[in-house]
Design a protein around this motif. Structure first.
Motif, PDB file in Angstrom:
ATOM      1  N   TRP D  60       0.680   3.051  -5.901  1.00 43.71           N
ATOM      2  CA  TRP D  60       0.239   3.371  -4.423  1.00 43.71           C
ATOM      3  C   TRP D  60       0.084   1.896  -3.810  1.00 43.71           C
ATOM      4  O   TRP D  60      -0.651   1.113  -4.352  1.00 43.71           O
ATOM      5  N   THR D  66       5.019  -2.633  -0.144  1.00 43.79           N
ATOM      6  CA  THR D  66       4.179  -3.361  -0.706  1.00 43.79           C
ATOM      7  C   THR D  66       2.563  -3.275  -0.398  1.00 43.79           C
ATOM      8  O   THR D  66       2.473  -2.636   0.758  1.00 43.79           O
ATOM      9  N   ALA D  67       1.791  -3.670  -1.256  1.00 45.54           N
ATOM     10  CA  ALA D  67       0.293  -3.451  -0.832  1.00 45.54           C
ATOM     11  C   ALA D  67      -0.076  -4.564   0.310  1.00 45.54           C
ATOM     12  O   ALA D  67       0.747  -5.517   0.289  1.00 45.54           O
ATOM     13  N   THR D  69      -1.509  -7.149   2.620  1.00 48.53           N
ATOM     14  CA  THR D  69      -1.876  -8.570   2.430  1.00 48.53           C
ATOM     15  C   THR D  69      -3.148  -8.534   3.021  1.00 48.53           C
ATOM     16  O   THR D  69      -3.572  -7.894   4.014  1.00 48.53           O
ATOM     17  N   LEU D  70      -4.272  -9.507   2.530  1.00 53.10           N
ATOM     18  CA  LEU D  70      -5.522  -9.332   3.130  1.00 53.10           C
ATOM     19  C   LEU D  70      -5.734 -10.607   3.865  1.00 53.10           C
ATOM     20  O   LEU D  70      -6.821 -10.441   4.879  1.00 53.10           O
ATOM     21  N   TYR D 203      -7.371  -1.700   3.080  1.00 53.83           N
ATOM     22  CA  TYR D 203      -6.770  -3.176   2.646  1.00 53.83           C
ATOM     23  C   TYR D 203      -7.107  -3.379   1.274  1.00 53.83           C
ATOM     24  O   TYR D 203      -6.617  -4.076   0.381  1.00 53.83           O
ATOM     25  N   LEU D 204      -8.408  -2.996   0.652  1.00 48.37           N
ATOM     26  CA  LEU D 204      -8.845  -3.580  -0.560  1.00 48.37           C
ATOM     27  C   LEU D 204      -8.603  -2.392  -1.640  1.00 48.37           C
ATOM     28  O   LEU D 204      -8.146  -2.803  -2.859  1.00 48.37           O
ATOM     29  N   SER D 205      -8.830  -1.176  -1.142  1.00 44.98           N
ATOM     30  CA  SER D 205      -8.654  -0.083  -2.474  1.00 44.98           C
ATOM     31  C   SER D 205      -7.362  -0.225  -3.053  1.00 44.98           C
ATOM     32  O   SER D 205      -7.225   0.093  -4.322  1.00 44.98           O
ATOM     33  N   PRO D 206      -5.984  -0.525  -2.354  1.00 40.00           N
ATOM     34  CA  PRO D 206      -4.810  -0.296  -2.980  1.00 40.00           C
ATOM     35  C   PRO D 206      -4.687  -1.480  -3.955  1.00 40.00           C
ATOM     36  O   PRO D 206      -4.108  -1.621  -4.834  1.00 40.00           O
ATOM     37  N   ARG D 207      -5.808  -2.638  -4.074  1.00 44.87           N
ATOM     38  CA  ARG D 207      -5.699  -3.575  -4.806  1.00 44.87           C
ATOM     39  C   ARG D 207      -6.703  -3.278  -6.054  1.00 44.87           C
ATOM     40  O   ARG D 207      -6.392  -4.111  -7.156  1.00 44.87           O
ATOM     41  N   LEU D 208      -7.512  -2.481  -5.943  1.00 45.98           N
ATOM     42  CA  LEU D 208      -8.140  -2.148  -6.899  1.00 45.98           C
ATOM     43  C   LEU D 208      -7.551  -1.199  -8.142  1.00 45.98           C
ATOM     44  O   LEU D 208      -6.714  -0.776  -7.640  1.00 45.98           O
ATOM     45  N   SER D 209      -7.749  -1.327  -9.351  1.00 45.14           N
ATOM     46  CA  SER D 209      -6.886  -0.542 -10.430  1.00 45.14           C
ATOM     47  C   SER D 209      -5.588  -0.908 -10.181  1.00 45.14           C
ATOM     48  O   SER D 209      -4.802  -1.124  -9.242  1.00 45.14           O
TER      49      SER D 209
END
Lengths: 642, 133, 322, 209
Positions: D60, D66-67, D69-70, D203-209
């Motif tokens: 995801w 791409t996830a 960017t922050l 923005y943040l949750s796709p980077r978790l797990s």
């Protein structure tokens, strides 16, 4: 018991004249469009909802006629599918809730001893939106473009590739449009009941009907957004090619169902709850005592309002989710029966201890108990996953929800029609005609819907435009159809009764029944300012207690007459302590204008005239800006230092 | 018992009343959302673990913690009920005590009811395998 | 009274219908038992409520009756909450037990039938067998058979009231249920989730038969269709293959391999035309081919331009496919 | 007062029967209820995001996207979240009758809000090159959720400008009349808080797990 309260007002003649001048709306075309009087708006809600009820009812009669015999070809499948969708959608969204909100609109300010709703202009706006949204949806039917995906419109059937044409766009946009009215009315009910109660009306003295309306309004606030998000996503999927419900592009069809039922199950109680409030309001007058276990009934309403949000998956027991999830929802669905049981037995106890006066409204309440209890049994059965999987989507469930909704909403609504008709119109109804109406309606209702349990169990699925002649299907369907005509005749008699009352009825006294709540302590119909003197409430049954009654006559004080402006009292949220007087808005055409702009907006979206939609949105924004523009006041009054 | 609590005590008392009335409801909501979504979404992902925890333990926590919170609310409601049993002498008679008493009754019943639902959910957790279809 | 009437009606009128109260298999039997438990509880509670109501109506209407202002909370709590709680918890437990039982499907070696829902017919295949049929599936008596459910378009629901409660067919996913019949016979099933114009005509038949007959059905399903025997049938086959039929329909072993409509390799033996729309006989078949829109309005088969001379041949051929 | 005495005081009849909430105006309740229903709307949208994400399974964002960017979202956060402060300051000012504080505070918030919307526009300009609303369910979620929030910012800014215009006239707001300021402020705080939830979800949750 008082029947004379209103005839000896505590306000002086000059005060009454001033109040009249401040509050009365001169009859004119302009005032017809600009009124903000909650009583006129309430009456309009009632009449308009009744009109939509007739349309939805005629759809049902057409369907029943088609189903009288197996393999009938009276209606084409396309026609039938539009009719059953419109029947369900209109009964739920355009009849039941608006009708009950109509009673709420008329009664809540009267019951809590206020002069109007908290936001009268918003109230008028809500009515216009409801009217326009209803017409918006019904207008599609003559063009053969009415919604045809069933009232819960499951995807992917309702997606563009499976249902091209305007059908489902009418559905999504119509419900989004209507949602504005329902939300506005709910916020208004909550704030009115929190802030405008007469001084002394602490939470433990609030009439049960008002509790019911408030609980309902809270459910709307938290349930309706789910439906709105769902409909917005479906509209975007259909019109702009998003993929929320498209499994081939990462979407999920069950998302629709989850969101729909997160709204849909509370909605069942949104419909039934105010009706239960009506029962609690009607009973005291015809049993000569208050409802047993006031706190328990309040608890029952609060708990139903909350639990109703946690049972939605029982509409999805056949979709193959993990059984453990089912277990949680099954538990909540089972237990939600208990508060309903408490209410039923509280009412029975009330009847067993009071003295019954068997007038038409009480007849309908008794009809309600019989019918609603039967619907409750099947409801508890649906909480059991295994049983639900067998009978869901069959005629058994059709029988169930008609028992719940006709039993739980229509019977009380009819009780309310007869009970408050004297208050609303100032005329008494014809008792004998009312009894005939009741018995025809009651018999017709059970004759129509009871057999549906049977042919549901015999394997007949719902939403079929025709059926083969299986044993047990044909005969019982014919019985249902016959019953539906009987039911219709009963309702026709109700209509005739209302018209007869309005035209020829005896003038009604202020308190024909010996009711306990505040609306019976003022004129029938009430003056535009409701109460010459706003009451000081001393008990749960203010019209029955001397202190509250005299507060409106001998005990009247100037600070509760408020004749110097268009004013009412604001009190504290929990204890009803007096806080201040507030100025109420005058009649205005802005609500109508705003609703018209929204109508243009949604029509433009429907036909994809997007520039027009943008224009309408700008009109909406500017109307609101003008509406809320602060009036100019001198700096001293404002308290400006720099 | 102080008869004239300060403003902070009053605020705390007023909030405690709402915990007594609605604590069980909120705990149940947390229990339901957590139990259902963790179960359905973890199973959809084909796993039986949530992070380091076995799925059953995770859902078990979603049963036990809300149940404890509900018991707390029940105790608070019972306290409110006792405190409003008699009308205290002096300041502001009756009305607000009567109102609080009614809220106490409503709270006791609500918490009992929600406790029952959570416990029944716990029974389902013991009986049913979490991911069977 | 009403409830007693029901009791009589339920026992009296169910014979022959695809009735959930006339179960023929393990799944439906459990639910039928559950129903009767719930039914009798409902009758008892309804009698209680009606008795109280009647009492009130009979004894509390007299003018002299004294209004009592007491609050009989114990009565309300016991009758309205206590007794229902006991009943509901017990019923909930029974319900959980039955739910678990419905989840107790067949073992890994059981036959797997793959059913795909289409608007508005059922495609039936058997795992490991290269052939398809429509609107009819066979199962061996006394064995649990796995049924794997998919949909080609919208949601449908697979329901055989006498054998097994519903399982929905979810777009984009696969669902499983199972069938079990204790006695041989034909059991009517029907789509139970509203699926559009012709939702009413989306029925199917489950034929439970002894194991040898089931094996024979499997064998037929895996072999080419019966070749034409008479001249008329041969002309019919030619018309089928040269006309537009083969574009949508398949007949095994003939080169007709359309996948849009149902496989017709055994159409002559089916119980109906159009998934329950009309009986399967020559007249109805001809009417269907000429213009199925008059028979099942809205279905996806357009009217066919078949010469008056060709139609009897086509009918003869299709009827010979057994 | 020691802790024990505090508990005793808080659980006395007097304290327990304190009216809470109390004294809010009808307008305040109206706005709070409106915000409550709007918040539920966002909760449903965000719930839908996670539902689709977990039902989808696999990587995801899907389909090789791409996830996010922050850098820019964090800049947007830095612009939007503090924009509540000038509103608070302005509201406090008008409560004391200081009209200049009202005007200044609203103007600052307006600038911050508009900056935020410009950043959203640049974000879209970049993202639209990679995927659109019709690419897949992820694209639909991304644009609909952020777009819906952007629309709320726009509505909030309209309120702020409306207040600003009204406050420039004499005779509108003052120490005794500032309900409209307070209600608009509640709405603006809501728009801010929702952004935090969206920052986490999109923005943040796709980077978790």
């Amino acid at each position: 018991m008082s029947t004379t309260a209103a005839s000896t007002p505590g306000a002086s003649r000059e005060d009454l004249a001033r109040l009249e001048e401040r509050w009365a709306e001169r009859p004119s075309l302009r005032s017809w469009f600009s009124t903000v009087d909650h009583k006129r708006i309430g009456r309009r809600y009632l009449v308009t909802a009744a009109l939509f009820f007739v349309l939805a009812g005629l759809s049902a009669l057409a369907m029943r006629t088609q189903l009288a015999r197996p393999e009938s070809r009276l209606l084409s499948p396309q026609e039938y599918n539009q009719l059953f969708t419109m029947h369900g959608t209109a009964m739920i969204f355009l009849f039941a809730t608006p009708m009950l909100f109509g009673f709420g609109n008329f009664l809540v300010p009267l019951m809590i001893g206020s002069r109007d709703m908290a936001f009268p202009k918003l109230n008028a706006f809500g009515y216009w939106v409801f009217l326009f949204a209803g017409l918006f949806m019904w207008a599609s039917l003559p063009f053969g473009a009415a919604p045809n995906g069933g009232w819960f419109a499951y995807v992917p059937l309702t997606e563009e590739r499976n249902t091209p044409g305007l059908h489902m766009d009418v559905y999504t946009l119509g419900l989004l449009f209507l949602g504005i009215a329902t939300t506005a009315a709910s916020i208004n009910f909550i704030v009115t009941s929190l802030k405008l109660r007469a001084p002394g009306m602490s939470l433990n003295r609030v009439p049960l009907f008002v509790w019911a309306i408030v609980a309902t309004a809270f459910m709307v606030i938290f349930a309706l957004p789910a439906l709105n998000v769902d409909n917005a996503m479906l509209f975007l999927d259909r019109r702009f090619g998003t993929h929320f419900f498209d499994p081939e592009h990462g979407g999920n069809v069950l998302l629709w169902q989850h969101l729909f039922w997160i709204f849909g199950h509370p909605d069942v109680y949104i419909i039934v709850m105010p009706a239960l409030g009506i029962v609690s309001a009607v009973l005291p007058a015809f049993t000569r005592r208050g409802v047993v276990g006031y706190a328990l009934v309040v608890f029952a309403m609060a708990s139903i309002a909350i639990i109703s949000f946690g049972v939605w998956v029982h509409h999805m027991f056949a979709t193959g989710l993990p059984p453990l999830s089912y277990g949680f929802f099954s538990a909540a669905s089972t237990i939600i029966t208990i508060p309903s049981g408490i209410q039923i037995f509280a009412w029975l106890a009330t009847m067993l201890l009071g003295r019954l006066v068997l007038k038409v409204p009480l007849l309908f309440v008794i009809g309600f108990i019989v019918t609603f209890v039967l619907g409750g049994f099947t409801g508890a059965m649906f909480a059991l996953t295994a049983f639900d999987q067998q009978v869901t989507d069959s005629y058994f469930v059709v029988a169930h929800f008609h028992y719940v909704l006709i039993g739980g909403a229509l019977f009380p609504i009819l009780a309310a029609v007869y009970y408050w008709l004297p208050k609303i119109t100032g005329r008494m109804y014809h008792e004998k005609l009312g009894r005939w109406a009741f018995w025809l309606f009651f018999t017709g209702m059970h004759l129509t819907f009871f057999p549906m349990h049977l042919y549901g169990l015999f394997g007949m699925p719902r939403r079929v435009y025709t059926y083969p002649d299986e044993p047990g299907w044909g005969g019982w369907n014919l019985v249902s159809t016959a019953g539906s005509y009987l039911l219709a005749i009963g309702l026709l008699l109700v209509l005739i009764g209302v018209i007869h009352a309005v035209r020829r009825g005896r003038p009604a006294p202020p308190d024909p029944w010996g009711g306990d709540s505040l609306e019976w302590s003022t004129d029938s119909p009430p003056k535009p300012y409701n109460f010459p003197v706003l009451p000081q409430v001393h008990s749960l049954h203010p019209t029955w207690d001397d202190a509250s009654r005299t507060s409106m006559t001998e005990g009247a004080t100037d600070d509760r007459i408020l004749a110097r402006g268009r004013q009412t009292l604001v009190t504290s949220e929990l204890d009803g302590r007096r806080e201040r007087t507030v100025e109420m808005p005058e009649a205005s055409l802005q609500p109508l204008l705003l609703a018209l702009a929204l109508l243009v907006f949604f029509t433009a979206l429907l036909f994809a005239w997007y520039p027009v939609a943008v224009g309408a949105a700008l009109v909406v924004a500017s109307t609101i800006a003008v509406w809320l523009w602060p009036p100019r006041r001198p700096d001293q009054e404002l308290g400006v230092s720099a | 018992m102080s008869t004239h609590p300060g403003p902070r005590a009053r605020l705390a008392g007023g909030l405690l009343l709402w915990y007594a009335v609605l604590g069980g409801a909120i705990a149940w909501a947390v229990h339901l959302i957590a139990g259902w979504s963790v179960d359905e979404l973890t199973c959809a992902g084909g796993s039986e673990r949530v992070g380091a925890l076995p799925l059953r333990t995770a859902i078990g926590l979603a049963v036990v913690l809300p149940a404890l919170a509900t018991v707390g609310a029940l105790l608070a409601a019972a306290l409110l009920w006792r405190r409003t049993a008699r009308t205290p002498q002096g300041v502001e008679p009756e009305r607000r005590v009567g109102r609080s008493r009614m809220l106490a009754v409503v709270g006791i019943w609500l918490n009992l009811l929600f406790l029952t639902i959570i416990v029944l959910g716990g029974v389902a957790l013991i009986v049913l395998p979490p991911c069977q279809r | 009274m009403v409830a007693l009437g029901t009791g009589l009606a339920l026992t009296g009128c169910a014979g022959g219908a695809p009735s959930a109260l006339d179960p023929a298999g393990a799944g439906a039997a459990r639910v039928a038992n559950l129903w009767w438990l719930l039914f009798w509880i409902s009758v008892a509670v309804f009698a209680e409520v009606m008795a109280l109501l009647t009492w009130a109506l009979v004894f509390r209407r007299k003018r002299r009756v004294r209004v009592r202002h007491g609050q009989p909370l114990r009565f309300v709590v016991v009758a309205g909450a206590g007794i229902p709680l006991v009943i509901l918890v017990a019923v909930y437990a029974v319900g959980l037990r039955d739910l678990a039982a419905l989840g107790d499907g067949p073992g890994p070696d059981a036959p797997t039938i793959e059913v795909t829902g289409h608007k508005w017919w059922w495609e039936v295949r058997v795992q490991g067998v290269d052939g398809a049929t429509a609107n009819e599936l066979h199962i061996p008596v006394g064995e649990k058979v796995r049924v794997r459910l998919r949909t080609a378009d919208v949601l449908h629901s697979f329901w055989v009231p006498q054998l097994m409660p519903k399982t929905d067919l979810i777009a984009g996913e696969t669902r499983e249920t199972w069938l079990h019949a204790e006695r041989a016979g034909s059991y009517r099933g029907q789509c139970a989730e509203y699926c559009g114009t012709q939702h009413a005509h989306m029925a199917f038949l489950v034929v439970a038969e002894p194991r040898p007959d089931f094996d024979a059905w499997l064998a037929r399903l895996g072999t080419p269709a019966r070749p034409p025997q008479t001249d008329a049938q041969r002309r019919g086959q030619q018309a089928f293959l040269q006309g537009s039929c083969a574009g949508c329909h398949a007949i095994r072993g003939t080169g007709a391999d359309g996948r849009i409509g149902p496989d017709l390799s055994d159409v002559g033996s089916r119980w109906s035309i159009g998934a329950g729309a009309v009986p399967n006989d020559g007249g109805h078949l001809g009417g269907w081919i000429a213009n199925s829109q008059t028979v099942k309005p809205g279905n996806y088969m357009p009217p066919q331009q078949v010469g008056a001379g060709q139609l009897p041949d086509l009918i003869a051929y299709l009827q010979s496919l057994k | 007062m020691n802790a024990r005495g505090g508990i005793a005081a808080a659980t006395s009849t007097e304290a327990l029967t304190t009216e809470q909430p109390v004294g809010r105006s009808a307008g305040w309740w109206g706005m709070v209820m409106f915000v409550a229903t709007e918040a539920t709307l966002f909760a449903c949208l965000i719930g839908s995001y996670f539902y689709l994400r977990f039902q989808h399974g696999g990587p995801w964002p899907p389909d090789g996207l791409t996830a996010p960017t922050l850098a820019r979202p964090l800049l947007m956060t830095a612009v939007l979240l503090p924009s509540s402060l000038p509103v608070v300051w302005a509201e406090r000012g008008i409560r004391r009758g200081q009209r200049w504080r009202l005007r200044t505070g609203l103007a600052v918030t307006l600038v911050l809000g508009v900056t935020f919307l410009i950043l959203v526009a640049t974000e879209y300009a970049e993202k639209l090159r990679e995927f659109t609303i019709t690419t897949n369910a992820y694209g639909s979620l991304f644009y609909v959720i952020t777009g819906f929030h952007g629309f709320h910012v726009l509505v909030g800014l309209t309120m702020i400008s409306w207040l600003l215009v009204a406050s420039l006239r004499r005779g509108t707001f003052g120490a005794h009349r500032h309900d409209r300021v307070r209600n608009a402020a509640i709405y603006w705080h809501f728009v801010d808080v929702v952004w935090a939830a969206i920052l986490f979800t999109i923005y943040l949750s796709p980077r978790l797990s």
